[in-house]
Design a protein around this motif. Structure first.
Motif, PDB file in Angstrom:
ATOM      1  N   PRO A   1       0.840  -1.192   0.000  1.00  0.00           N
ATOM      2  CA  PRO A   1       0.000   0.000   0.000  1.00  0.00           C
ATOM      3  C   PRO A   1       0.877   1.246   0.000  1.00  0.00           C
ATOM      4  CG  PRO A   1      -0.015  -1.060   2.150  1.00  0.00           C
ATOM      5  CD  PRO A   1       0.695  -1.989   1.224  1.00  0.00           C
ATOM      6  N   ALA A   2       0.339   2.335  -0.569  1.00  0.00           N
ATOM      7  CA  ALA A   2       1.111   3.566  -0.700  1.00  0.00           C
ATOM      8  C   ALA A   2       1.598   4.047   0.659  1.00  0.00           C
ATOM      9  CB  ALA A   2       0.257   4.639  -1.364  1.00  0.00           C
ATOM     10  N   ALA A   3       2.800   4.623   0.677  1.00  0.00           N
ATOM     11  CA  ALA A   3       3.340   5.186   1.912  1.00  0.00           C
ATOM     12  C   ALA A   3       2.483   6.385   2.317  1.00  0.00           C
ATOM     13  CB  ALA A   3       4.783   5.620   1.685  1.00  0.00           C
ATOM     14  N   PRO A   4       2.415   6.685   3.628  1.00  0.00           N
ATOM     15  CA  PRO A   4       1.638   7.850   4.079  1.00  0.00           C
ATOM     16  C   PRO A   4       2.085   9.112   3.340  1.00  0.00           C
ATOM     17  CG  PRO A   4       2.397   6.594   5.945  1.00  0.00           C
ATOM     18  CD  PRO A   4       3.014   5.965   4.738  1.00  0.00           C
TER      19      PRO A   4
ATOM     20  N   MET B   1       5.796  13.356   0.972  1.00  0.00           N
ATOM     21  CA  MET B   1       6.186  14.776   0.913  1.00  0.00           C
ATOM     22  C   MET B   1       7.596  14.962   1.460  1.00  0.00           C
ATOM     23  SD  MET B   1       2.858  16.801   2.238  1.00  0.00           S
ATOM     24  CE  MET B   1       1.430  17.092   1.235  1.00  0.00           C
ATOM     25  N   GLY B   2       7.895  14.254   2.545  1.00  0.00           N
ATOM     26  CA  GLY B   2       9.227  14.354   3.143  1.00  0.00           C
ATOM     27  C   GLY B   2      10.297  13.914   2.162  1.00  0.00           C
TER      28      GLY B   2
ATOM     29  N   LEU C   1       8.533   2.403  -5.742  1.00  0.00           N
ATOM     30  CA  LEU C   1       7.451   3.199  -6.333  1.00  0.00           C
ATOM     31  C   LEU C   1       6.377   3.543  -5.304  1.00  0.00           C
ATOM     32  CD1 LEU C   1       6.831   1.744  -9.899  1.00  0.00           C
ATOM     33  CD2 LEU C   1       7.470   4.074  -9.312  1.00  0.00           C
ATOM     34  N   TYR C   2       6.053   2.595  -4.433  1.00  0.00           N
ATOM     35  CA  TYR C   2       4.945   2.863  -3.502  1.00  0.00           C
ATOM     36  C   TYR C   2       5.268   3.991  -2.520  1.00  0.00           C
ATOM     37  CZ  TYR C   2       7.222   0.477   0.442  1.00  0.00           C
ATOM     38  OH  TYR C   2       8.070   0.142   1.436  1.00  0.00           O
ATOM     39  N   GLN C   3       6.566   4.363  -2.440  1.00  0.00           N
ATOM     40  CA  GLN C   3       6.939   5.446  -1.531  1.00  0.00           C
ATOM     41  C   GLN C   3       6.801   6.825  -2.172  1.00  0.00           C
ATOM     42  OE1 GLN C   3      10.781   3.709  -0.760  1.00  0.00           O
ATOM     43  NE2 GLN C   3      10.288   3.520   1.410  1.00  0.00           N
ATOM     44  N   VAL C   4       6.666   6.899  -3.478  1.00  0.00           N
ATOM     45  CA  VAL C   4       6.608   8.213  -4.127  1.00  0.00           C
ATOM     46  C   VAL C   4       5.473   8.370  -5.131  1.00  0.00           C
ATOM     47  CG1 VAL C   4       9.042   8.852  -3.882  1.00  0.00           C
ATOM     48  CG2 VAL C   4       8.344   7.399  -5.789  1.00  0.00           C
TER      49      VAL C   4
END
Lengths: 152, 268
Positions: A16-19, A24-25, A68-71
């Motif tokens: 699942p996508a990172a918060p 943003m960070g 990819l899921y982090q951005v």
């Protein structure tokens, strides 16, 4: 050139996508480092922060430091806004209406033709390069049209 | 013209609006950023609405409508406040405009994502991509030089036109370095994007480059910069990826090639 199997790298993010704040960070950190690197270039050879940042993010993705899921959630959102984000740049012409009044037609004609020339020259050169790869070096030129189905 | 300061009551209204827009203190202090943000959103949404009800008429592209309407609104308001458009733009619109403009930084680096999604194409065609961008842009530079000459531009005008393949942040200093006017260059870079955004699909059909996703993507990224990349992404993932790589490579190509070219043709 090594013959790569014609396999697309893009797979739907399994995780699942990172918060969104973490995404943003990550963007903020890359932009900050990019601005430091961009400042190292001499004024005669300017490389602006976002261009450095694009390269950094690509390298981080390609070396699997970032996934990819982090951005991708924030990135895809920002890309979907791009036309709107250019509205202030378009309205910026209001600051230079006097230039347009005196040489507007000349500028407009050259700008319009130059846009078409750039598009056509680069696209046709690419066509030629790919033709050379196919007919002179007998390379494989087949590509998967779309892997993640976001095309039209 | 109906002046806002016609009656005492109107004068206070003008005072109040002027405070909000930052036009009272002779443009010295920046006004409220909310006006710029609000105006940008409203004109863009009107553009989207017009585009939808006209079933995609190319002149009603939201970016183009937003730009024209925005300038029109600023010109009318400047007239009402009795200042010129440029001053009014700087004091009333720019604070908000800059906030939206800032988001182009993260939005540009976000193009690394579509680029990476088609890393398979990048890995296999990197040599063709690099050569096409360098050779294609060099040919285009020569053509742009002769077009500018043909319409009777002076050396300053030509120098302002040559760096337009790069994004604004690169094109402006290069333009200044080869004797051009950075303000013209910035305007031209933006108009490139607007043209590609409005006419991109049509041009690609007209010149029959739609069957070649790599060429179409590289061309759109070169001619339309970041907006061209967004356009390319609508056509497909390969086109989008190629446009993103074009934006990066063209930056470096323009940095290096344009000053050399300007020296060769004796612009400076």
């Amino acid at each position: 050139m090594p013959t790569q199997p014609n396999k697309p790298v893009a797979t739907p993010a399994e995780k699942p996508a990172a918060p969104i704040l973490i995404q943003m960070g990550i963007f903020a950190a890359i932009l900050f480092v990019s601005s430091l690197i961009s400042a190292l270039f001499p004024p005669e050879l300017p490389v602006p922060t976002p261009v450095v940042g694009l390269v950094i993010l690509y390298v981080l993705l390609a070396t699997h430091v970032l996934k990819l899921y982090q951005v991708e959630k924030l990135g895809d959102f920002l890309i979907s806004l791009i036309a709107f984000l250019f509205v202030p740049s378009g309205i910026q012409v209001a600051a230079n209406l006097d230039i347009l009044r005196t040489q507007g037609i000349q500028i407009f004609i050259v700008m319009l033709l130059a846009t078409i020339i750039l598009l056509v020259c680069v696209a046709y050169t690419t066509k030629l390069m790919i033709w050379i790869r196919q007919h002179v070096f007998h390379g494989d030129i087949s590509v998967d049209a779309d892997v993640d189905g976001d095309g039209s | 013209m109906m002046a806002l300061t016609a009656t005492p009551q109107m004068a206070s209204w003008g005072q109040w609006l002027g405070d909000a827009l930052g036009t009272n203190a002779a443009g010295a202090n920046a006004g409220n950023a909310l006006f710029g943000i609000f105006l940008s959103l409203v004109v863009f949404l009107i553009g989207q609405w017009l585009f939808k009800i006209s079933k995609g008429f190319f002149l009603f592209q939201p970016l183009f409508v937003g730009m024209v309407l925005g300038i029109l609104v600023l010109a009318i308001l400047a007239h009402l406040f009795g200042t010129d458009t440029a001053t009014f733009y700087r004091s009333a619109y720019l604070p908000g405009g800059n906030i939206i403009f800032w988001f182009l930084n993260p939005a540009t680096i976000a193009f690394a994502i579509p680029l990476y999604r088609r890393n398979d194409v990048v890995k296999r065609f990197w040599l063709e991509i690099l050569l096409s961008l360098v050779i294609g842009t060099s040919i285009a530079l020569v053509l742009i030089y002769y077009v500018a000459r043909a319409v009777g531009m002076d050396n300053t005008g030509i120098a302002s036109m040559l760096p337009q393949a790069a994004t604004t942040a690169i094109a402006m200093p290069i333009s200044a370095a080869i004797g051009g006017n950075p303000a013209i260059t910035a305007m031209v870079c933006i108009l490139n994007s607007v043209v590609i955004y409005a006419l991109g699909d049509w041009l690609i059909k007209l010149f029959r480059i739609s069957q070649d996703p790599i060429g179409a993507g590289l061309g759109l990224g070169t001619a339309g910069h970041t907006v061209g990349s967004a356009k390319a992404l609508q056509l497909g993932s390969i086109q989008g990826s190629m446009a993103a790589i074009a934006v990066v490579v063209i930056s470096v190509v323009v940095d290096v090639v344009v000053p050399i070219f300007a020296m060769l043709v004796g612009l400076k």
